[in-house]
Write an enzyme that holds these catalytic residues in place. Structure first.
Site, mmCIF file in Angstrom:
data_model
loop_
_atom_site.group_PDB
_atom_site.id
_atom_site.type_symbol
_atom_site.label_atom_id
_atom_site.label_comp_id
_atom_site.label_asym_id
_atom_site.label_seq_id
_atom_site.Cartn_x
_atom_site.Cartn_y
_atom_site.Cartn_z
ATOM 1 N N GLU A 45 7.119 -51.865 -2.413
ATOM 2 C CA GLU A 45 8.124 -50.999 -3.042
ATOM 3 C C GLU A 45 7.682 -49.549 -3.173
ATOM 4 O OE1 GLU A 45 6.291 -53.420 -4.368
ATOM 5 O OE2 GLU A 45 5.817 -53.081 -6.483
ATOM 6 N N HIS B 32 14.849 -57.184 -2.875
ATOM 7 C CA HIS B 32 13.692 -57.260 -3.778
ATOM 8 C C HIS B 32 13.028 -55.891 -3.935
ATOM 9 C CE1 HIS B 32 10.099 -59.229 -5.565
ATOM 10 N NE2 HIS B 32 9.466 -58.236 -4.965
ATOM 11 N N GLU B 33 12.728 -55.258 -2.825
ATOM 12 C CA GLU B 33 12.021 -53.967 -2.906
ATOM 13 C C GLU B 33 12.906 -52.904 -3.562
ATOM 14 O OE1 GLU B 33 9.073 -54.471 -2.579
ATOM 15 O OE2 GLU B 33 9.079 -56.214 -1.269
ATOM 16 N N HIS C 94 12.754 -53.197 -7.283
ATOM 17 C CA HIS C 94 11.534 -52.620 -7.862
ATOM 18 C C HIS C 94 11.716 -51.165 -8.312
ATOM 19 C CE1 HIS C 94 8.203 -55.394 -7.755
ATOM 20 N NE2 HIS C 94 8.372 -55.707 -6.489
ATOM 21 N N GLU D 127 6.845 -58.275 -11.029
ATOM 22 C CA GLU D 127 7.396 -59.173 -10.006
ATOM 23 C C GLU D 127 8.414 -60.174 -10.532
ATOM 24 O OE1 GLU D 127 7.180 -58.399 -7.056
ATOM 25 O OE2 GLU D 127 5.425 -57.086 -6.979
ATOM 26 N N ASP E 2 -6.620 -59.101 -6.342
ATOM 27 C CA ASP E 2 -6.161 -59.714 -5.087
ATOM 28 C C ASP E 2 -6.404 -61.222 -5.083
ATOM 29 O OD1 ASP E 2 -5.053 -57.673 -3.593
ATOM 30 O OD2 ASP E 2 -6.977 -57.037 -2.756
ATOM 31 N N TYR F 244 5.818 -64.302 -9.793
ATOM 32 C CA TYR F 244 7.179 -64.098 -9.279
ATOM 33 C C TYR F 244 8.105 -65.199 -9.795
ATOM 34 C CZ TYR F 244 5.231 -61.009 -5.621
ATOM 35 O OH TYR F 244 4.602 -60.000 -4.941
HETATM 36 N N1 BES Z 1 4.723 -55.479 -4.664
HETATM 37 C C1 BES Z 1 4.837 -56.592 -3.811
HETATM 38 C C2 BES Z 1 3.746 -56.672 -2.782
HETATM 39 C C3 BES Z 1 2.347 -56.687 -3.365
HETATM 40 C C4 BES Z 1 2.047 -57.374 -4.508
HETATM 41 C C5 BES Z 1 1.342 -56.020 -2.715
HETATM 42 C C6 BES Z 1 0.753 -57.372 -5.010
HETATM 43 C C7 BES Z 1 0.063 -56.028 -3.208
HETATM 44 C C8 BES Z 1 -0.231 -56.709 -4.358
HETATM 45 C C9 BES Z 1 6.197 -56.631 -3.114
HETATM 46 O O1 BES Z 1 7.238 -56.132 -3.870
HETATM 47 C C10 BES Z 1 6.533 -58.070 -2.893
HETATM 48 O O2 BES Z 1 6.649 -58.757 -3.859
HETATM 49 N N2 BES Z 1 6.707 -58.510 -1.658
HETATM 50 C C11 BES Z 1 7.106 -59.856 -1.355
HETATM 51 C C12 BES Z 1 8.584 -59.866 -1.116
HETATM 52 C C13 BES Z 1 9.299 -61.102 -1.539
HETATM 53 C C14 BES Z 1 9.013 -61.575 -2.925
HETATM 54 C C15 BES Z 1 10.793 -60.912 -1.352
HETATM 55 C C16 BES Z 1 6.340 -60.313 -0.137
HETATM 56 O O3 BES Z 1 5.531 -59.552 0.378
HETATM 57 O O4 BES Z 1 6.521 -61.419 0.320
HETATM 58 ZN ZN ZN Z 2 7.706 -57.401 -5.471
#
Ligand code: BES
Ligand code: ZN
Length: 589
Positions: free
Chosen positions: A263, A287-288, A291, A310, A367, A375
Site C-alpha cells: 500500500e 485491499h491496497e 489501506h 491488516e 518478518d 489479517y
Molecule cells: N502491507 C501488506 C504487505 C506486507 C505486509 C508487506 C507485511 C510487508 C510486511 C499488503 O497490504 C498486503 O496485505 N498484501 C496482501 C494482499 C492480500 C491480503 C489481498 C498480499 O501480499 O498477499
Molecule cells: Zn494489507
C-alpha cells in the site's frame, strides 16, 4: 509508545521531514545516499538523535558533535547515535544530514537483472520497506509510530526512470549521464511507506485519478485488469471518508515482487500474479486501496499491533467487495480466509505467540511473525464486533474512529477504549481476543450461499466412479474454485487428478487456482505435472505461493525436487524470501 522493533529515541525527538537523495548504481547494486532530516524535540534537554541502521556504510555526518554506533542485534540491526551540537528544548527543531552508501546486503531493495524482468531488456529495482527494511536503505527512525513528510531526489541513468510514492514535481539533469527525479510526499507517513522503483517504466491513464506504471510489455493487459480501480476507490470513499492522498496510481512490478500488493501511499505496488485476464483477482487492489485509510491514515504504532493495519484493511476490503459484487462473494472470501487461518495456526502451533492478535515481538524480526493471522483473525474480530452492534452502526462507528485517529499511530488499547466509550453496554472479552492464542473465540455467521454448489460438487467427487464434466464449474467465480480445491486438499485421492484437465486447472492463468492445483499435484506425487511446479516456482516469487509449495514438497518427501527448483531460482527470489526459505527449511547456501 515503546517500539521493541526500533532502537530510535522517538520519545525524545522525532523526524518531521526527510529529504532523501539516492543515486543508483546497478552494477554494484547499491546507492550513494544523502538524507537530511528536520527533527523536533519532544522533551527538554534533548542531546542526541538515535537512528536505526542496518548494513549501511556511513561516510560523514557534518555538523554534529559526535557520531557513534550502539548495540547490534541480528533481528533489528544496529543504531547510529548522533550527539547534537546544542541541547534542544521541547518543540525546538534541528536538521541533520547524513552521507552514506548502501551495501549489497540492503534488504529494502531488490535489484533485478534484465533477464529477471518481464521485458528482459533493462534492469529494474524496487523498494519494499515494510516492516523494518527501511533502515537498510537510509538511516532512519524506523518505527511506524513516527510520521514525516518526504522529498525524494532519485538519480538514475536514462533511459531508466524513477517513480516514487508521492507527487511528481520535476526531473533535472545536473550530473552528466544522470537524471534526477523529484517527488514529494506531502502527507506525513511512517518510514515503512518510503517507496520508489527504477526501471524501463511506461505509463497509461486508467482512471480519473489513476495512472498505471509498468514495463511496456505489461501495460496493455494490466490496464484492462485494473480497470475497476476508480470504482473501488469511490466505494471505499462511500464506506469511510473522502480519499485524501490526491491521486492513486498503480505500479505493476516484475514477477519476483514478494507480496500480492503493497500500500505505498498514492502509488500502490502490485504483483503481476494477479493478471488473471478476467479481473478475478482484483480484490488485492481493493485491499491496497483500503489501506489508504487503515494503515496509511490510522497506523499501527508498533508491529505488535499489526492487526490494526491488516485486520481493518481486510474488513474494509470485503465491504468494498460486498457493495460492488454482493455479500455472497465477500463472505466467500472470508470463509476461504478462515481456512487459511486454520492452516496458519496449525503451522505455528495453536499456543504460539504469533497466533495472538497482539504477539510479543521482543527480540523477534517482525518478518518471522508474518502470516495471515493478523489479517483473518483481525477481520473476524471486527465482524464479531459488528455483529454485536449491527452493521450500519458499526460502519458509522468506524467512520468516527477514522476521523478521530487519522494521521496518528495507535495501539490496540486506543481502539479498545474508543469502542468501549461508544458502546458502554456491549461486552467484549478484549483480553481473549487480543492476547488469546489459536482460533478466534467466536466465529460470526457468514453468508454461505456460494458454497452450496461447491459442496454439492465435492460430494459428487467422493464417488470414485464420478465422471466429471467442464460444465460442473461453469459460471463459478474463481473463489468458488479455490474453495472447492480446499475441500479436495483435505483428503486427496489419486483419481482427483483428472479434474486438472477436465476443469482446465492445468491451463489456468489464475494463480490462486494454480497454486491449489499444484498443492494437489504434490500431495498425490503426480510426477507427470512436476514440470508445472517448476515452471510456476521459477516464474514468480510471491511468498504466499512460494512458501507453502516448498513446505508441502519438503513434507511429502519431494525434497529432491524442491532443492532442484531452489538451485534454479533462489537468486531470483526477493532477499527477504530467500532468508525465510533458508530459515524454515534449514538450508545452507
Ligand atoms: N502491507 C501488506 C504487505 C506486507 C505486509 C508487506 C507485511 C510487508 C510486511 C499488503 O497490504 C498486503 O496485505 N498484501 C496482501 C494482499 C492480500 C491480503 C489481498 C498480499 O501480499 O498477499
Ligand atoms: Zn494489507
Amino acid at each position: 509508545m515503546e517500539d521493541c522493533s526500533s532502537f530510535s529515541n522517538t520519545k525524545e525527538i522525532v523526524i518531521t521531514h526527510a529529504v532523501i537523495e539516492l543515486t543508483s548504481d546497478f552494477l554494484s547494486r547499491t546507492f550513494d545516499g544523502r538524507v537530511t532530516y528536520t527533527l523536533k524535540a519532544r522533551e527538554n534537554g534533548v542531546t542526541k538523535v538515535v537512528l536505526d541502521i542496518k548494513h549501511i556504510e556511513i561516510l560523514s555526518v557534518p555538523n554534529v558533535a559526535k557520531t557513534s554506533y550502539g548495540d547490534w542485534s541480528e533481528a533489528l540491526g544496529g543504531s547510529l547515535v548522533l550527539n547534537l551540537l546544542e541541547p534542544l528544548q521541547k518543540g525546538e527543531k534541528t536538521t541533520v544530514t547524513i552521507n552514506f552508501k548502501t551495501t549489497e546486503k540492503c534488504t529494502a531493495v531488490q535489484f533485478l537483472e534484465r533477464t529477471q524482468t518481464a521485458g528482459k531488456n533493462y534492469p529494474f529495482c524496487y523498494t519494499q520497506c515494510e516492516p523494518i527494511h527501511c533502515r537498510t536503505m537510509i538511516p532512519v527512525q524506523d518505527s511506524p509510530g513516527v510520521k514525516f513528510t518526504i522529498e525524494y531526489r532519485i538519480s538514475v541513468k536514462p533511459p531508466l526512470v524513477a517513480v516514487c510514492a508521492g507527487e511528481y514535481k520535476k526531473e533535472r539533469s545536473r550530473v552528466p549521464g544522470y537524471v534526477t527525479y523529484y517527488y514529494v510526499q506531502k502527507v506525513p507517513v511512517p518510514s515503512y511507506l518510503v517507496a520508489f522503483a527504477i526501471g524501463n517504466i511506461e505509463s497509461q491513464k486508467i482512471g480519473p485519478r489513476s495512472t498505471l506504471y509498468t514495463e511496456p510489455i505489461l501495460l496493455e493487459s494490466a490496464a484492462y485488469e485494473f480497470g475497476e480501480t476508480e470504482s473501488f476507490l469511490r466505494t471505499a470513499e462511500e464506506l469511510v471518508t473522502p480519499y485524501f492522498w490526491g491521486k492513486l496510481d498503480i505500479l505493476l512490478l516484475p514477477p519476483s515482487f514478494p507480496f500480492g500488493g503493497m500500500e505505498n501511499p498514492s502509488l500502490v505496488f502490485l504483483t503481476p500474479t494477479i493478471l488473471a485476464g478476467d479481473r478475478s483477482l482484483t480484490s488485492v487492489i481493493a485491499h491496497e486501496i483500503a489501506h489508504s485509510w487503515t494503515g496509511n491514515g490510522v497506523t499501527n504504532a508498533t508491529w505488535e499491533h499489526f492487526w490494526l493495519n491488516e485486520g481493518f484493511t481486510v474488513y474494509i476490503e470485503r465491504k468494498i467487495i460486498k457493495k460492488l459484487y454482493g455479500i455472497g462473494l465477500a463472505d466467500l472470501n472470508a470463509l476461504n480466509g478462515i481456512k487459511s487461518l486454520e492452516k496458519a495456526i496449525q503451522v505455528f502451533g495453536e499456543d504460539h505467540n504469533f497466533t495472538k492478535l497482539n504477539p510479543s515481538l521482543e527480540d523477534i524480526d517482525p518478518d518471522d511473525a508474518f502470516s495471515c493471522i493478523p489479517y483473518e483473525k483481525g477481520s473476524i474480530f471486527l465482524r464479531h464486533l459488528e455483529s454485536l452492534v449491527g452493521e450500519e452502526v458499526f460502519l458509522d462507528f468506524l467512520k468516527e474512529y477514522f476521523e478521530k485517529y487519522k494521521g496518528r499511530s495507535i495501539v490496540s488499547k486506543d481502539f479498545q477504549s474508543f469502542f468501549a466509550s461508544k458502546f458502554q453496554s456491549v461486552e467484549v472479552d478484549w483480553k481473549e481476543w487480543l492476547q488469546g492464542t489459536g482460533m478466534p473465540p467466536v466465529i460470526p455467521d457468514f453468508d454461505v450461499s456460494l458454497l452450496e454448489s461447491v459442496n454439492s460438487l465435492y460430494n459428487k467427487w467422493r464417488d470414485p466412479e464420478y465422471v466429471p464434466d467442464p460444465s460442473d464449474i461453469e459460471g463459478w467465480h474463481s473463489e468458488q474454485i479455490v474453495a472447492f480445491l480446499e475441500h479436495v486438499l483435505l483428503a486427496p485421492e489419486p483419481y482427483f487428478l483428472q479434474m486438472g484437465e477436465t476443469y482446465s486447472f492445468v491451463y489456468t492463468h489464475n494463480s490462486e487456482i494454480k497454486m491449489k492445483w499444484l498443492l494437489l499435484v504434490i500431495d498425490l506425487r503426480a510426477e507427470e505435472y512436476y514440470e508445472q511446479i517448476k515452471e510456476f516456482l521459477t516464474s514468480m516469487g510471491r511468498m504466499k505461493y512460494v512458501r507453502p509449495l516448498f513446505r508441502e514438497m519438503f513434507k511429502k518427501g519431494l525434497s529432491y525436487l524442491a532443492n532442484e527448483i531452489l538451485t534454479m531460482c533462489q537468486s531470483f527470489y526477493h532477499p527477504t524470501l530467500q532468508v525465510l526459505i533458508q530459515k524454515e527449511f534449514q538450508l545452507t547456501q
